[in-house]
Design an enzyme around this catalytic site. Structure first.
Site, mmCIF file in Angstrom:
data_model
loop_
_atom_site.group_PDB
_atom_site.id
_atom_site.type_symbol
_atom_site.label_atom_id
_atom_site.label_comp_id
_atom_site.label_asym_id
_atom_site.label_seq_id
_atom_site.Cartn_x
_atom_site.Cartn_y
_atom_site.Cartn_z
ATOM 1 C CG ASN A 125 75.372 25.510 -36.759
ATOM 2 O OD1 ASN A 125 75.812 24.932 -35.788
ATOM 3 N ND2 ASN A 125 74.739 26.661 -36.679
ATOM 4 C CD GLU A 156 75.830 30.756 -38.209
ATOM 5 O OE1 GLU A 156 76.287 31.839 -37.772
ATOM 6 O OE2 GLU A 156 74.701 30.322 -37.927
ATOM 7 C CB CYS A 174 72.600 22.541 -41.925
ATOM 8 S SG CYS A 174 71.444 23.864 -42.318
ATOM 9 C CD GLU A 200 70.295 19.295 -39.882
ATOM 10 O OE1 GLU A 200 71.192 20.168 -39.872
ATOM 11 O OE2 GLU A 200 69.125 19.524 -39.545
ATOM 12 C CB CYS A 244 66.631 23.797 -43.547
ATOM 13 S SG CYS A 244 68.045 23.159 -44.467
ATOM 14 C CB CYS A 281 69.064 19.467 -43.884
ATOM 15 S SG CYS A 281 70.594 20.424 -43.799
#
Ligand code: THU
Length: 130
Positions: free
Chosen positions: A43, A45, A54, A56, A87, A90
């Site tokens: 991830n 940010e 993310c 993924e 999530c 994803c």
């Protein structure tokens, strides 16, 4: 080394490079493609929070950049008390490159705890609209 062990080690080591100064929650994802190649992502940010991506997303981007289009297995790792699951966004991203045989492994520090198919994680998903 078997696939799951390699996927686990790769996701864990990649998670340690995650850029997560806002959540302090590092995630790693690793992919084994149908051609037998391994990819990973973490991830990343952003101070503008919704811009963050993310693990993924990173792993899938690496797979597509590497020339592959089908996920044989994907492993998502975080060192957390509660096992994490992808999530909603994803799940949709994984679905694009998955089929009914794709394995989605969820792992914590003890190893893989659960394995799902994309249909289990994203039933009735949006498919072909043409
Ligand atoms: N995160 C992932 O990278 N993958 C998941 O499956 C769940 C959440 C990230 C997004 C954000 O950087 C941090 O974890 C906290 O939500």
């Amino acid at each position: 080394m078997n696939n799951t062990k390699e996927l686990f080690d790769l996701a864990k080591s990649t998670s340690q490079r995650a850029y997560a100064p806002y959540s302090n929650f590092q995630v790693g994802a690793s992919v084994l493609s149908d051609s037998g190649n391994f990819y990973s992502g973490c991830n990343v940010e952003n101070i503008s929070y919704p811009v963050g991506t993310c693990a993924e997303t990173g792993a899938i981007s690496a797979m597509v950049s590497g020339g592959d289009k089908k996920i044989k297995e994907i492993l998502i790792y975080a060192s957390s008390k509660e096992l994490i699951t992808p999530c909603g966004a994803c799940r949709q991203r994984i679905a694009e490159f998955a089929d009914s045989s794709t394995l989605i492994h969820l792992a914590d520090d003890e190893g893989v705890k659960q394995t799902y198919t994309i249909t289990e994680l994203l039933p009735y998903s949006f498919k072909d609209f043409k």
